[in-house]
Scaffold this motif. Structure first.
Motif, PDB file in Angstrom:
ATOM      1  N   GLU A   4      15.303  20.791 -12.276  1.00 55.06           N
ATOM      2  CA  GLU A   4      15.955  19.634 -12.866  1.00 55.06           C
ATOM      3  C   GLU A   4      17.215  20.043 -13.622  1.00 55.06           C
ATOM      4  O   GLU A   4      17.239  21.074 -14.291  1.00 55.06           O
ATOM      5  N   ILE A   5      18.251  19.203 -13.540  1.00 48.56           N
ATOM      6  CA  ILE A   5      19.521  19.482 -14.203  1.00 48.56           C
ATOM      7  C   ILE A   5      19.657  18.556 -15.399  1.00 48.56           C
ATOM      8  O   ILE A   5      20.095  17.403 -15.282  1.00 48.56           O
ATOM      9  N   GLY A   6      19.231  19.030 -16.560  1.00 46.15           N
ATOM     10  CA  GLY A   6      19.319  18.246 -17.786  1.00 46.15           C
ATOM     11  C   GLY A   6      18.696  16.876 -17.628  1.00 46.15           C
ATOM     12  O   GLY A   6      17.619  16.713 -17.041  1.00 46.15           O
ATOM     13  N   ASN A   7      19.383  15.866 -18.151  1.00 48.85           N
ATOM     14  CA  ASN A   7      18.934  14.475 -18.046  1.00 48.85           C
ATOM     15  C   ASN A   7      19.749  13.681 -17.025  1.00 48.85           C
ATOM     16  O   ASN A   7      19.823  12.460 -17.102  1.00 48.85           O
ATOM     17  N   THR A   8      20.349  14.402 -16.069  1.00 48.67           N
ATOM     18  CA  THR A   8      21.232  13.749 -15.106  1.00 48.67           C
ATOM     19  C   THR A   8      20.478  13.046 -13.983  1.00 48.67           C
ATOM     20  O   THR A   8      21.062  12.245 -13.254  1.00 48.67           O
ATOM     21  N   GLY A   9      19.209  13.376 -13.815  1.00 47.31           N
ATOM     22  CA  GLY A   9      18.464  12.858 -12.674  1.00 47.31           C
ATOM     23  C   GLY A   9      18.678  13.674 -11.410  1.00 47.31           C
ATOM     24  O   GLY A   9      18.078  13.398 -10.369  1.00 47.31           O
ATOM     25  N   GLU A  10      19.547  14.669 -11.480  1.00 48.62           N
ATOM     26  CA  GLU A  10      19.825  15.535 -10.331  1.00 48.62           C
ATOM     27  C   GLU A  10      18.932  16.766 -10.379  1.00 48.62           C
ATOM     28  O   GLU A  10      18.422  17.155 -11.428  1.00 48.62           O
ATOM     29  N   ARG A  11      18.771  17.393  -9.222  1.00 51.83           N
ATOM     30  CA  ARG A  11      17.986  18.611  -9.099  1.00 51.83           C
ATOM     31  C   ARG A  11      18.717  19.605  -8.206  1.00 51.83           C
ATOM     32  O   ARG A  11      19.549  19.221  -7.390  1.00 51.83           O
ATOM     33  N   VAL A  12      18.393  20.862  -8.364  1.00 53.92           N
ATOM     34  CA  VAL A  12      18.837  21.855  -7.396  1.00 53.92           C
ATOM     35  C   VAL A  12      18.152  21.549  -6.076  1.00 53.92           C
ATOM     36  O   VAL A  12      16.949  21.273  -6.021  1.00 53.92           O
ATOM     37  N   LYS A  13      18.925  21.573  -4.989  1.00 55.08           N
ATOM     38  CA  LYS A  13      18.382  21.268  -3.666  1.00 55.08           C
ATOM     39  C   LYS A  13      17.741  22.532  -3.085  1.00 55.08           C
ATOM     40  O   LYS A  13      18.373  23.292  -2.351  1.00 55.08           O
ATOM     41  N   LEU A  14      16.483  22.719  -3.430  1.00 59.07           N
ATOM     42  CA  LEU A  14      15.770  23.929  -3.037  1.00 59.07           C
ATOM     43  C   LEU A  14      15.478  23.937  -1.542  1.00 59.07           C
ATOM     44  O   LEU A  14      15.211  22.896  -0.936  1.00 59.07           O
ATOM     45  N   LYS A  15      15.522  25.133  -0.960  1.00 62.45           N
ATOM     46  CA  LYS A  15      15.115  25.303   0.424  1.00 62.45           C
ATOM     47  C   LYS A  15      13.593  25.380   0.488  1.00 62.45           C
ATOM     48  O   LYS A  15      12.936  25.693  -0.507  1.00 62.45           O
ATOM     49  N   GLU A  16      13.042  25.113   1.645  1.00 60.64           N
ATOM     50  CA  GLU A  16      11.587  25.055   1.769  1.00 60.64           C
ATOM     51  C   GLU A  16      10.933  26.354   1.317  1.00 60.64           C
ATOM     52  O   GLU A  16       9.896  26.348   0.651  1.00 60.64           O
ATOM     53  N   ARG A  17      11.543  27.486   1.648  1.00 64.06           N
ATOM     54  CA  ARG A  17      10.926  28.765   1.285  1.00 64.06           C
ATOM     55  C   ARG A  17      10.891  28.979  -0.224  1.00 64.06           C
ATOM     56  O   ARG A  17      10.034  29.691  -0.750  1.00 64.06           O
ATOM     57  N   GLU A  18      11.828  28.327  -0.949  1.00 65.98           N
ATOM     58  CA  GLU A  18      11.876  28.513  -2.393  1.00 65.98           C
ATOM     59  C   GLU A  18      10.701  27.853  -3.104  1.00 65.98           C
ATOM     60  O   GLU A  18      10.410  28.175  -4.260  1.00 65.98           O
ATOM     61  N   LEU A  19      10.025  26.934  -2.432  1.00 70.11           N
ATOM     62  CA  LEU A  19       8.887  26.251  -3.043  1.00 70.11           C
ATOM     63  C   LEU A  19       7.731  27.212  -3.288  1.00 70.11           C
ATOM     64  O   LEU A  19       6.834  26.926  -4.085  1.00 70.11           O
ATOM     65  N   LEU A  57      30.651  27.507  -1.086  1.00 72.69           N
ATOM     66  CA  LEU A  57      30.535  26.068  -0.879  1.00 72.69           C
ATOM     67  C   LEU A  57      29.092  25.585  -0.924  1.00 72.69           C
ATOM     68  O   LEU A  57      28.776  24.585  -1.580  1.00 72.69           O
ATOM     69  N   SER A  58      28.194  26.273  -0.225  1.00 71.13           N
ATOM     70  CA  SER A  58      26.807  25.810  -0.192  1.00 71.13           C
ATOM     71  C   SER A  58      26.169  25.908  -1.576  1.00 71.13           C
ATOM     72  O   SER A  58      25.342  25.065  -1.954  1.00 71.13           O
ATOM     73  N   PHE A  59      26.554  26.913  -2.348  1.00 68.65           N
ATOM     74  CA  PHE A  59      26.037  27.066  -3.707  1.00 68.65           C
ATOM     75  C   PHE A  59      26.403  25.849  -4.554  1.00 68.65           C
ATOM     76  O   PHE A  59      25.599  25.379  -5.364  1.00 68.65           O
ATOM     77  N   GLN A  60      27.606  25.337  -4.338  1.00 71.75           N
ATOM     78  CA  GLN A  60      28.024  24.116  -5.027  1.00 71.75           C
ATOM     79  C   GLN A  60      27.285  22.898  -4.490  1.00 71.75           C
ATOM     80  O   GLN A  60      26.785  22.063  -5.254  1.00 71.75           O
ATOM     81  N   ARG A  61      27.235  22.774  -3.182  1.00 71.40           N
ATOM     82  CA  ARG A  61      26.663  21.582  -2.552  1.00 71.40           C
ATOM     83  C   ARG A  61      25.173  21.412  -2.855  1.00 71.40           C
ATOM     84  O   ARG A  61      24.662  20.298  -2.837  1.00 71.40           O
ATOM     85  N   GLU A  62      24.500  22.499  -3.131  1.00 68.80           N
ATOM     86  CA  GLU A  62      23.071  22.439  -3.444  1.00 68.80           C
ATOM     87  C   GLU A  62      22.824  22.312  -4.949  1.00 68.80           C
ATOM     88  O   GLU A  62      21.694  22.475  -5.417  1.00 68.80           O
ATOM     89  N   ASN A  63      23.887  22.034  -5.710  1.00 68.63           N
ATOM     90  CA  ASN A  63      23.812  21.807  -7.159  1.00 68.63           C
ATOM     91  C   ASN A  63      23.443  23.064  -7.946  1.00 68.63           C
ATOM     92  O   ASN A  63      23.071  22.974  -9.124  1.00 68.63           O
ATOM     93  N   ARG A  64      23.567  24.232  -7.336  1.00 67.14           N
ATOM     94  CA  ARG A  64      23.208  25.461  -8.045  1.00 67.14           C
ATOM     95  C   ARG A  64      24.231  25.792  -9.127  1.00 67.14           C
ATOM     96  O   ARG A  64      23.856  26.232 -10.228  1.00 67.14           O
ATOM     97  N   LEU A  65      25.508  25.578  -8.837  1.00 64.69           N
ATOM     98  CA  LEU A  65      26.515  25.808  -9.862  1.00 64.69           C
ATOM     99  C   LEU A  65      26.376  24.782 -10.983  1.00 64.69           C
ATOM    100  O   LEU A  65      26.494  25.131 -12.175  1.00 64.69           O
ATOM    101  N   ASP A  66      26.100  23.532 -10.651  1.00 65.15           N
ATOM    102  CA  ASP A  66      25.899  22.508 -11.673  1.00 65.15           C
ATOM    103  C   ASP A  66      24.741  22.865 -12.597  1.00 65.15           C
ATOM    104  O   ASP A  66      24.792  22.615 -13.804  1.00 65.15           O
TER     105      ASP A  66
END
Length: 454
Positions: free
Chosen positions: A155-170, A249-258
């Protein structure tokens, strides 16, 4: 005006109340949050103020702590001594202790040893993150040692957003709501454990790909998971957000930098190492001297806006030799683009690309296989084919690269170098450590699947 006040007066009063009192209520609530956890291992008398943890206490959510099942734990009990050290637990195999914790940085103190025996313990956290190298205790000796660990959630703070985890990361032991500590080694023995929230430590965030990530499974490894052991406890927490297969780019798109930016405080660091996957064709491709440089500069700007300190790391070479035993550059112009950005933006640079060339050529074509995942079939359970990976590292290779990164860091003027452990031996990639002298007891979690990226 009187009508307005009569009609909306109660609302105005409520807003004033919230404006004035809500911050104080929030601070009070924060002040009441738990910041310390204490555990006394073993079957004997329990130290006052500590939770009892017996060998059969398997983790349960309602309890919030316990051992990961699947390992036979042995209780150690002595006749006399303080309750915290008179007893403990041990095992012939690696074992894991889990504690539910909010994300953040924590100082963890472990009590290792046996009043009537010897011990030898290696400690890792989360996904095989090296926290304490093999620590021996003499007969009757107890050592209290502390390390600082970072844990996180998607979870990213109180933004309602999350890091877009890959299936293996679960299946990873990070990205969850608990701290996982792995006790390993020739004779691990632990009597007690204390965990203290640390809000003062500098956080060093790592953004990168499979050559940086905390690799979750044997025999794979990367330099980021070896990095924590070089820093003083209580001063620095390494938050490794790298993931296999990532590009800028993918690191950004998956909200990891955020996610990193949401957690970053003034004085924290952002180490950035990409390149292996950015050069590939496809939707995440960036051209070295144009879009790649532009995107790197956006990372730098974002970190600086949060009061953070960016650090650029050039990508290490792949294991590719010519007929004369010299390294072939397979990364094109990407390392040079990083050097240019560091110069143009006045950012500290760790030139791991240059150091890795010297390192690999010092090893040579044959010995360098020990630093990469080159294992004959049958080396690991279920391994039906040979491993021959010239991008991803063995634990030995990852450790040598981590030493190179630390040496590069020491050559900067960054404040964080004052928090390196004293006595770190200078590292010369022309004279690497020997594989035969490197000790890494295997974790229980293994995989025959090659990490994403190449």
């Amino acid at each position: 005006m009187k009508r307005v006040l009569k009609r909306y007066g109660p609302i105005f009063k409520a807003l004033i109340f919230l404006w004035y009192f809500l911050p104080q209520i929030t601070l009070a609530q924060e002040g009441n949050q738990k910041t310390e956890w204490k555990f006394d291992f073993g079957t004997g008398e329990v130290q006052a103020g500590y939770e009892a943890v017996q060998p059969w206490d398997i983790y349960a959510a309602e309890k919030g702590f316990g051992f990961l099942g699947g390992t036979d734990l042995i209780g150690i009990e002595n006749l006399e001594g303080d309750p915290l050290v008179i007893d403990g637990v041990s095992s012939l195999d690696p074992f894991y202790f889990l504690v539910d914790l909010p994300e953040g940085n924590y100082d963890v103190t472990v009590y290792l040893g046996d009043l009537q025996g010897k011990s030898a313990t290696t400690i890792r956290a989360e996904c095989r993150r090296l926290m304490l190298e093999e620590t021996e205790t003499a007969y009757g000796e107890i050592k209290a040692l502390t390390f600082t660990v970072n844990i996180r959630q998607p979870e990213i703070g109180n933004t309602g957003e999350r890091v877009k985890l890959k299936e293996r990361e679960l299946d990873y032991l990070h990205w969850d709501d608990k701290l996982t500590i792995e006790f390993n080694g020739e004779n691990p023995r632990v009597t007690g454990l204390e965990i203290q929230l640390n809000t003062r430590a500098v956080t060093v965030f790592l953004a990168g790909n499979s050559t940086v990530v905390d690799q979750a499974y044997e025999p794979w490894a990367a330099w980021g998971q070896m990095f924590p052991v070089f820093f003083q406890a209580g001063k620095v927490a390494i938050a490794n957000h790298a993931e296999s297969g990532e590009s800028l780019l993918s690191f950004q798109r998956e909200n990891r930098l955020d996610k990193i930016l949401d957690l970053m405080r003034p004085g924290d660091y952002l180490f950035v190492e990409f390149g292996h996957n950015d050069q590939k064709t496809g939707g995440n491709h960036l051209d070295a001297f144009t879009t790649y440089k532009e995107t790197l500069k956006s990372y730098i700007a974002s970190a600086r806006q949060k009061g953070g300190i960016p650090v650029l790391v050039t990508s290490m070479h792949r294991r590719s030799f010519d007929q004369n035993g010299k390294i072939v550059n397979t990364l094109g112009d990407y390392p040079e683009a990083v050097r240019q950005v560091a110069h143009e933006e006045n950012v500290a640079l760790i030139d791991l690309n240059a150091m890795s060339k010297v390192l690999y050529e010092s090893w040579g074509p044959e010995y360098s296989k020990k630093a990469f995942v080159h294992f004959a079939k049958g080396t690991f359970e279920g391994q039906e084919e040979d491993f021959a990976d010239n991008t991803h590292f063995s634990t030995y290779g990852a450790n040598e690269l981590a030493k190179a990164v630390v040496e590069g860091l020491k050559n900067t003027d960054l404040e964080v170098i004052k928090f390196l452990k004293p006595g770190i031996v200078p590292y010369d990639p022309e004279i690497p450590g020997r594989f035969e002298d490197f000790y890494w007891p295997l974790s229980k979690r293994t995989s025959n699947v090659k990490p994403d990226g190449n």
